[in-house]
Design an enzyme around this catalytic site. Structure first.
Site, PDB file in Angstrom:
ATOM      1  N   GLY A   1      45.196  42.458  30.571  1.00  0.00           N
ATOM      2  CA  GLY A   1      44.218  42.083  31.714  1.00  0.00           C
ATOM      3  C   GLY A   1      43.522  43.015  32.509  1.00  0.00           C
ATOM      4  O   GLY A   1      43.792  44.288  32.022  1.00  0.00           O
TER       5      GLY A   1
ATOM      6  N   PHE B   1      44.442  44.174  35.008  1.00  0.00           N
ATOM      7  CA  PHE B   1      45.343  45.250  35.875  1.00  0.00           C
ATOM      8  C   PHE B   1      46.457  45.899  34.956  1.00  0.00           C
ATOM      9  O   PHE B   1      47.134  46.529  35.494  1.00  0.00           O
ATOM     10  CB  PHE B   1      46.038  44.232  36.952  1.00  0.00           C
ATOM     11  CG  PHE B   1      45.305  43.719  38.154  1.00  0.00           C
ATOM     12  CD1 PHE B   1      44.473  44.263  39.037  1.00  0.00           C
ATOM     13  CD2 PHE B   1      44.484  42.546  37.643  1.00  0.00           C
ATOM     14  CE1 PHE B   1      43.645  44.002  39.846  1.00  0.00           C
ATOM     15  CE2 PHE B   1      43.620  41.999  38.615  1.00  0.00           C
ATOM     16  CZ  PHE B   1      43.080  42.726  39.816  1.00  0.00           C
TER      17      PHE B   1
ATOM     18  N   ASP C   1      38.310  37.061  40.178  1.00  0.00           N
ATOM     19  CA  ASP C   1      38.075  37.319  38.691  1.00  0.00           C
ATOM     20  C   ASP C   1      38.543  36.186  37.894  1.00  0.00           C
ATOM     21  O   ASP C   1      39.294  35.979  37.203  1.00  0.00           O
ATOM     22  CB  ASP C   1      39.006  38.569  38.385  1.00  0.00           C
ATOM     23  CG  ASP C   1      38.467  39.113  36.954  1.00  0.00           C
ATOM     24  OD1 ASP C   1      37.515  38.796  36.284  1.00  0.00           O
ATOM     25  OD2 ASP C   1      39.308  39.946  36.257  1.00  0.00           O
TER      26      ASP C   1
END
Ligand code: NAG
Ligand code: NAG
Ligand code: NAG
Ligand code: NAG
Ligand code: NAG
Length: 647
Positions: free
Chosen positions: A337, A339, A452
């Site tokens: 993802g 992050f 997001d």
């Protein structure tokens, strides 16, 4: 004559001063009982303080101009909303109420950047939060505040005070305005004074619940001479000293008997009688016990003491998670993802979890990690993924989430499971996602903007109900630069233009992305894919064009069974998606409004989506101004023509 005038003036001033200084009638009762700040700071402190100052000005205005003793004010149309409430005790004069409020404002400024705070005085109560708390009644942190002073004639005073408080507890919820003050003579030279009050914005049953808890608390102070019980939605106080004028008492007798509950008791008693009565009493006692013990647990959203004291997340040992994920092996990798990478892990007790390895390097973000993890781990909503815990001591920052076997939505829209979801499942996903976002924006005590929203961040549980993931993490990114980094801020195609271009962040950024996702769910197409025929266009552009020609049903995924949905419903939802993607943030609805729109029947009043200020419509705008110009020059010509002929 001049001397007489001045003598008169001085006399009048003296009279005025003596009236103002009359001690018994003027006392704002600024005796601090409790104060607290929330542990979280507003995202944008400048906006937040502007909003805070505006709400305070509004409150002061309501107290001083309209002589109100209770007021709420809010600035909620921004990314840093403020909700504020002030309440004076009803026996306080209007001027004292303003004085008490001013003292509270000065005191509450000590909370610096915190996004929530409260100050409780004997005379008034002031609180603000970044979420709407007006309906909160009793919360954890409710407590009694007792004086040390021993009462004279303690035994008889204690008994009389308890009876008075019980009556106040019963009567106040039934009194308009939720305030009662009462005095009882204990002996010729000893009296007991008591007041009870609820916030005017809570329900009658909320007031009952709060005062039930308060009554339980304040009894701990008896038989001392003074006691108070404080809570989010109510206040109780008793004293041996007179703390309100005698002429301010309420006649509570009419509100004591004849209420719903006592009527019910009478009927039951009449029917069962005798031995049955004992059982009823036991049942009642159990019921009261249940009410007393259940309520504080039911409302864990905010805590009046420390406004938002949260439980910490479970701390995992880094090595335990390393083992659980097979040393973060490729085979256990679920995906990647914005992050960091996500791994599937099996804990020793058999629980399957998702472990996210955060690729965060900034020192500040690392320092904030624990408080953010705490924040996220307290989010409980069925459409938001649960954070189970974290590991912050090892070489990497790890987050442990619940595991969703069905994976993410993108797979079902345009991945290996394309065409799998029927319309009901798709609608449930749309609705659940809207509810999850509305919770993050408006109902959690810190407004969390996701930034997001896209199908790969919407996970599906075993029943294909959506659970949004990755929320809250964007807060770890540096404020002013997050939108520039595509890695963290939104993904092209889903990002609202004002955020992508100028970095303007508000909840409406999520509304926009949500609209794009809805179009994807309905069409089964990726927003970034171009159609070739008949012209090359992105999904959003095509949706607007089809809508403007009233052909938007053409967008619907061909794999959906047309018998599964009503075309009216489909049109409605497509239009909601377009309303969400309007270019002006202020034109887009809040996610709470979207939830309402989705759950109501389509009506003729439903807002129509309007496309403004996007590249395609600039031309149309120019046409309109051209035609206006033409009209005015025509009329000018006519006028001069008339002038000419008139001559
Ligand atoms: C909030 O801001 C204050 C001062 O601006 C700072 O001392 C405090 O550490 C901050 N708290 C958090 C949780 O960031
Ligand atoms: C809000 O009001 C306080 C006190 O009057 C003042 O110090 C502060 O600068 C104001 N903040 C903003 C953003 O206007
Ligand atoms: C809060 O601010 C007030 C007014 O500035 C000050 O008198 C008081 O001491 C402060 N209290 C704390 C706990 O800092
Ligand atoms: C009560 O009395 C004790 C001992 O005299 C003292 O330490 C305490 O601070 C007092 N509490 C209050 C609220 O006055
Ligand atoms: C209560 O009595 C005070 C004087 O003791 C008087 O000034 C005030 O107007 C009275 N209030 C009412 C509501 O009668």
């Amino acid at each position: 004559m001049g001397a007489t005038f001045w003598n008169l003036a001085v006399l009048m001033i003296l009279v005025a001063v003596s009236i103002c200084l009359k001690p018994a009638t003027s006392d704002p009762q600024i005796n601090l009982l409790n104060q607290g700040c929330s542990q979280y700071n507003a995202t944008n402190t400048r906006n937040f303080f502007n909003n805070l100052n505006a709400t305070f000005a509004d409150l002061r205005n309501q107290l001083s101009q309209q002589n109100k003793l209770f007021a709420t004010a809010q600035q909620s149309r921004s990314s840093d909303p403020v909700y504020a409430m002030v309440q004076c005790r009803d026996y306080v004069s209007s001027a004292d109420c303003v004085a008490c409020f001013n003292a509270a404002v000065a005191q509450i400024r000590n909370c610096s950047a915190a996004n929530g705070a409260r100050v409780i005085y004997d005379g008034c109560f002031l609180r603000y939060e970044s979420n709407n708390f007006y309906d909160q009644s009793t919360l954890p942190g409710n407590v009694q505040i007792c004086s040390n002073r021993t009462a004279s004639q303690a035994t008889i005073f204690g008994a009389e005070a308890q009876a008075l408080l019980k009556d106040l507890q019963l009567a106040t919820p039934r009194i308009n305005g939720y305030f009662a003050a009462s005095k009882r003579q204990v002996s010729p030279d000893v009296s007991v004074y008591g007041v009870a009050q609820c916030a005017e914005t809570i329900s009658e049953s909320g007031c009952e619940d709060c005062l039930t808890v308060g009554y339980g608390n304040i009894q701990g102070c008896l038989p001392n001479a003074d006691g108070r019980a404080i809570d989010a939605g109510c206040f109780l106080r008793y004293s041996q000293t007179s703390f309100f004028p005698d002429n301010q008492t309420t006649n509570i007798t009419p509100f004591l008997g004849g209420g719903k509950s006592s009527k019910k008791k009478a009927i039951i008693g009449g029917v069962v009688g005798g031995a049955g009565l004992l059982m009823v009493m036991v049942a009642l006692a159990l019921y009261l016990w249940y009410r007393l013990h259940r309520k504080p647990k039911a409302a864990q959203k905010g805590n009046i003491l420390g406004a938002t004291e949260l439980q910490g997340p479970v701390t995992y040992n880094f090595n335990v998670l390393k083992t659980a994920t097979n040393n973060f092996s490729e085979e256990s990798k679920l995906g990647e993802g914005g992050f960091g990478e996500v791994y599937k892990g099996a804990l020793k007790n058999g629980t399957i979890v998702a472990v996210k390895k955060l690729n965060i390097t900034s020192g500040r973000a690392k320092a904030n990690f624990e408080s953010e993890a705490k924040l996220i781990s307290n989010v409980h909503h069925r459409n938001l993924i649960r954070l189970l815990g974290c590991a912050s001591k090892g070489p990497e920052l790890l987050l442990v989430h619940e595991y969703m076997a069905n994976g993410s939505l993108d797979r079902y829209l345009y991945g290996d499971k394309k065409g799998y979801l029927n319309w009901k499942q798709r609608f449930d996903i749309i609705f659940g996602t809207a509810r999850g976002l509305a919770y993050l924006h408006d109902q959690y005590h810190v407004s969390i903007i996701h930034r997001d929203i896209k199908p790969s961040n919407i996970l599906l549980d075993d029943d294909f109900q959506p659970k949004i993931c990755d929320f809250g993490l964007a807060r770890l990114m540096p404020e002013d630069r997050s939108h520039l980094s595509t890695k963290f801020a939104g993904t092209l195609g889903y990002t609202a233009p004002e955020y992508a271009i100028h970095g303007h962040l508000s909840e409406k950024v999520d509304t926009y992305s949500f609209g794009v996702v809805v179009l994807e769910i309905i069409s089964g197409r990726r927003s970034s894919d171009m159609t070739i025929e008949p012209v090359s266009e992105y999904l959003l552009e095509q949706a607007w064009k089809l809508y403007e020609n009233d052909m938007h049903l053409k967008l619907v995924d061909a794999t959906l069974d047309p018998n599964d949905y009503r075309t009216e419903d489909m049109k409605k939802i497509l239009e909601i998606a377009l309303i969400c993607t309007q270019s002006q943030p202020s034109d887009r609805p809040t996610m709470s409004e979207v939830v309402v729109m989705l759950s109501s029947e389509r009506s003729s009043e439903q807002q129509r989506p309007i496309r403004t200020a996007v590249i395609g419509s600039e031309r149309r705008f120019r046409n309109i101004s051209e035609s206006t110009e033409t009209t005015s020059s025509t009329s000018n010509a006519t006028a001069s023509f008339t002038d000419f002929t008139g001559r």
